[in-house]
Design an enzyme around this catalytic site. Structure first.
Site, PDB file in Angstrom:
ATOM      1  N   GLU A 173      30.605 -10.680 130.178  1.00  0.00           N
ATOM      2  CA  GLU A 173      29.279 -11.317 130.107  1.00  0.00           C
ATOM      3  C   GLU A 173      28.626 -11.413 131.490  1.00  0.00           C
ATOM      4  O   GLU A 173      28.245 -12.499 131.939  1.00  0.00           O
ATOM      5  CB  GLU A 173      29.389 -12.705 129.465  1.00  0.00           C
ATOM      6  N   GLU A 294      33.354  -9.938 121.231  1.00  0.00           N
ATOM      7  CA  GLU A 294      33.409 -11.390 120.962  1.00  0.00           C
ATOM      8  C   GLU A 294      32.367 -11.673 119.906  1.00  0.00           C
ATOM      9  O   GLU A 294      31.196 -11.276 120.068  1.00  0.00           O
ATOM     10  CB  GLU A 294      33.072 -12.220 122.208  1.00  0.00           C
TER      11      GLU A 294
END
Ligand code: AHR
Length: 530
Positions: A173, A294
């Site tokens: 991320e 995810e």
């Protein structure tokens, strides 16, 4: 009430399903590792301190891939701390989660855990506080056979054979302002770094594949420009775009929770189009694929909005000095049991709906890692481990979502989802015409098996369905297995498997049309064979 009509044809193919579509994600976070899979004082603990009872359940499930060690954790992690004699490993402050990382569980231990659990590792390197050098060194340590500094160190540390890790995440991320060493403000810089890191990693082991970070959620203000700027710099050297998303709905709003998969589809469609655009710009025949590594769905009440602060409120608390931050040292043998909110069916259906969305995009989505997967699928407390209802559905996806993903046309009653906001960050536009019947299919030619997965999103209505498979001549045998619980709040517990797959014998297959009923809020797997 309208009967649901579904149609499949052997010519309506989407793409080959990658066996890594239904994997899991585990992070050094909370009691996922310490006190979850690792509990040295547990009666079933192996020589490394891992619970054999948990390993056994994970093994039974057959999870193809597990992404490790993070997550936000990885952006401050020095992989070198996690190898060598365990009693000499440094304790480090984990800034992402405010804990102290003992490094008791490291690369060798996790590789051994994965071997026993019969799964493959997707390993994330730290591109937050570190760079290409640390990334190439860990590849050399893990995958090079020997005769070099890092590979010889691995051998000295007890692993003669390389770990052979094939999938590598280039950070986590990296667009998120909450991330340690975030590249939010410099996507091109991150893209250049990934280009160099991925190149060096592949020069050491040409057989590996790498995944570069895209946006952490479609809510991010910079989505999808950030992703495009990144990919533009590293298109030739990476294989996957790693994307994440967590869907939320308010308590009791099951329609919005189960309709969440539509936002996943929007996200995937945009990323796929962006990839096509960058490929064209580079005149490249190569097609980067998507790793949805995810994902999750959760029930969250509204939180107060802060008009004027924009969409980045989520990140504000991460910048603030928190006097409560104590860098707790967790004792893996004495951690609080994790309790998931809601009944097992809620978890099963909200996750399965996302998993069907991934299957419908099997041409571009090749890897999938469900967050909290291990703990949710193989539920455990200090004493026992058992199969949550999601375990059964996930297992069916692993076993039956094989071969080619097939288009599944559905004509069913629909509902409208009004737009809603959970907080400043999680804002959902409304959706009209959401099918009560959610479906995806896979055709496993090798085993002459066509499988149709069906979720009934309605809380009250049992739907009759007509499923037309006339195009699949010779597929005359069928089996309909459903998971359904009249008590939506019920949960499986150790020794009490109450929500399990059961055969539904109501169906009839006549002239290539299968007719049956699907119960409200149920999960159904219908297989046709020759
Ligand atoms: O799963 C928890 C966190 O959610 C992960 O560390 C991060 O990648 C995501 O934001």
């Amino acid at each position: 009430m309208k009967k649901a009509a579904m149609i499949l044809d052997r010519d309506f193919t989407i793409g080959q399903v990658d066996p890594r579509m239904y994997g899991s994600f585990i992070e050094h976070l909370g009691r996922a590792v310490y006190g979850g899979i690792y509990e040295p004082g547990h009666p079933t603990a192996d020589k490394n301190g891992f619970r054999e009872d948990v390993i056994q359940k994970v093994r039974e499930l057959g999870i193809p891939v597990v992404r490790y060690p993070g997550g936000n954790f990885v952006s401050g992690f020095n992989w070198e701390d996690s190898v060598g004699p365990r009693d000499q490993r440094p304790k480090r402050l984990d800034l992402a989660w405010g804990t102290t990382e003992t490094n008791e569980v490291g690369l060798h231990e996790f590789a051994e855990w994965a071997r026993k659990a019969n799964t493959e590792i997707m390993y994330a390197v730290n591109l937050g506080t570190r760079g290409a050098d640390a990334a190439r060194n860990v590849v050399e340590y893990a995958n090079h056979k020997g005769g070099s500094y890092w590979s010889d160190l691995r051998i000295k540390n007890g692993a003669k054979n390389p770990f052979g890790i094939k999938l590598w995440c280039l950070g986590n991320e990296m667009d998120g302002p909450w991330q340690l060493g975030s590249w939010e403000k410099d996507p091109s810089g991150y893209g250049v770094l990934c280009n160099e890191a991925s190149k060096a990693m592949k020069w050491i082991d040409a057989s590996i594949e790498t995944a570069v970070c895209g946006s952490s959620a479609p809510f991010m203000e910079h989505f999808p420009e950030w992703d495009e700027k990144v990919l533009d710099q590293c298109y030739d050297t990476v294989d996957y775009l790693s994307v994440h998303h967590y869907h939320s709905a308010q308590p009791g709003d099951i329609k919005s929770l189960l309709g969440g998969s539509l936002y996943y589809e929007d996200f995937i469609n945009t990323e796929a189009a962006m990839i096509e655009y960058v490929a064209s710009k580079h005149r490249s025949p190569k097609k980067v694929k998507i790793s949805f590594d995810e994902y999750g769905a959760m029930v969250r009440p509204f939180s107060p909005l802060n008009p004027g602060y924009g969409r980045y409120n989520m990140a504000r608390s991460h910048y603030k000095f928190d006097p409560e931050r104590r860098y707790i040292l967790h004792d893996p043998d004495n951690m609080t049991d994790r309790v998931f909110p809601g009944g097992d069916m809620l978890h099963l259906l909200s996750m399965a709906s996302i998993q069907l969305a991934l299957l419908r995009h099997a041409d571009v989505v090749k890897v999938g890692c469900m967050t909290g997967g291990l703990g949710a699928l193989c539920a455990s407390n200090h004493d026992h481990v058992w199969k949550a209802a999601s375990h059964y559905a996930f297992r069916q996806l692993i076993d039956y979502a094989r071969g080619i993903s097939m288009e599944t046309k559905v004509d069913s009653e629909t509902y409208d989802m009004p737009g809603y906001a959970i907080d400043d960050t999680s804002q959902y536009t409304g959706k009209e015409g959401v099918n009560y019947i959610d479906s995806a299919s896979a055709w496993d030619k090798e085993h002459d098996r066509l499988t149709v997965f069906v979720i009934n999103r309605s809380e009250t209505q049992e739907y009759p369905i007509d499923l037309d498979i006339k195009g699949f001549e010779g597929y005359n045998s069928y089996e309909h297995v459903e998971i359904y619980s009249p008590d939506f709040d019920a949960k499986n517990a150790y020794g009490e498997d109450i929500i399990v797959p059961k055969e539904n014998k109501e169906g009839k297959l006549e002239d290539g049309v299968f007719t049956t009923h699907v119960k409200p809020l149920s999960w159904n797997v219908i297989t046709f064979t020759k």
